[in-house]
Design a protein around this motif. Structure first.
Motif, PDB file in Angstrom:
ATOM      1  N   VAL A 132      72.569 -49.941 -33.982  1.00 26.82           N
ATOM      2  CA  VAL A 132      73.580 -49.217 -35.254  1.00 26.82           C
ATOM      3  C   VAL A 132      72.581 -48.344 -35.479  1.00 26.82           C
ATOM      4  N   THR A 184      69.122 -54.661 -37.611  1.00 32.23           N
ATOM      5  CA  THR A 184      70.145 -54.961 -37.130  1.00 32.23           C
ATOM      6  C   THR A 184      70.049 -57.001 -36.979  1.00 32.23           C
ATOM      7  N   PHE A 244      76.968 -59.625 -35.932  1.00 30.24           N
ATOM      8  CA  PHE A 244      75.711 -59.302 -35.872  1.00 30.24           C
ATOM      9  C   PHE A 244      75.696 -58.520 -37.609  1.00 30.24           C
ATOM     10  N   VAL A 277      74.320 -56.195 -40.399  1.00 29.31           N
ATOM     11  CA  VAL A 277      73.417 -55.162 -39.788  1.00 29.31           C
ATOM     12  C   VAL A 277      72.975 -54.603 -42.115  1.00 29.31           C
TER      13      VAL A 277
END
Length: 202
Positions: free
Chosen positions: A138, A153, A161, A163
């Protein structure tokens, strides 16, 4: 979606793409936009792109000839519904993404703090043996996509996941957060989705 035609060299596919601003869904739907295309019977790599309201998604995936058991009686192939192709079919192994952005009731997040979001990868239900999402990257932008910074992440369950995004202060000129998400699964399929303005800062 792939369908196996009587010809040993070619098969017919049908895709119905229903796209929303941040969450994309693709599958068989009589009411959706239907695109028919031909694919070779042998396994090959393909790219599929979609864009709406500035949100761009690019999938890369491997497609091969479907087997008879890949068709679902509860969710029949488009050819079965329309009555023009009774061959076996199945969805393509495209990775879709859904988000929990952790926003306040006004759809904003605080500036100047570390903010946590959750990203979940998923597949169409008709895919009999979906792969697993193995990695997620990300990046966040605070200047309208001119520059991007990698976020932290961490895997948090199957295809899930968390983040952590470090928001700059509003005094630094940041008003909104753009997101660029890349995911890969165990089958080597990938997705890259860019949201120019995922949410705003307060």
């Amino acid at each position: 979606m792939n369908t196996s035609a009587p010809s040993s060299r070619r098969r017919k596919g049908t895709v119905a793409a229903l796209v929303t601003a941040a969450v994309f869904a693709l599958g068989c739907s009589v009411g959706g936009d239907i695109v028919a295309y031909d694919l070779p019977a042998e396994s090959a790599r393909y790219t599929f792109e979609a864009e709406t309201n500035g949100v761009k998604t690019v999938w890369e995936y491997t497609s091969d000839k479907p087997a008879e058991g890949d068709a679902s009686e509860l969710q029949p192939c488009m050819g079965d519904v329309l009555g023009n192709n009774m061959a076996a079919c199945r969805p393509e192994p495209l990775i879709f993404l859904k988000y929990d952005l952790g926003l306040a009731l006004d759809n904003t997040a605080r500036a100047g703090v570390a903010h946590r979001i959750t990203v979940v990868g998923y597949y169409q239900e008709r895919l009999t043996a979906p792969p697993s999402v193995t990695s997620l990257r990300v990046e966040a932008s605070f200047d309208g996509g001119q520059t991007w910074k990698a976020a932290t992440t961490q895997a948090a369950g199957k295809n899930t996941f968390t983040v952590e995004i470090k928001h700059p202060h509003r005094s630094q000129g940041a008003e909104a957060v753009g997101l660029r998400i890349s995911a890969t699964d165990s089958g080597g399929n990938t997705v890259k989705q860019t949201l120019p303005t995922a949410y705003r800062l307060r």
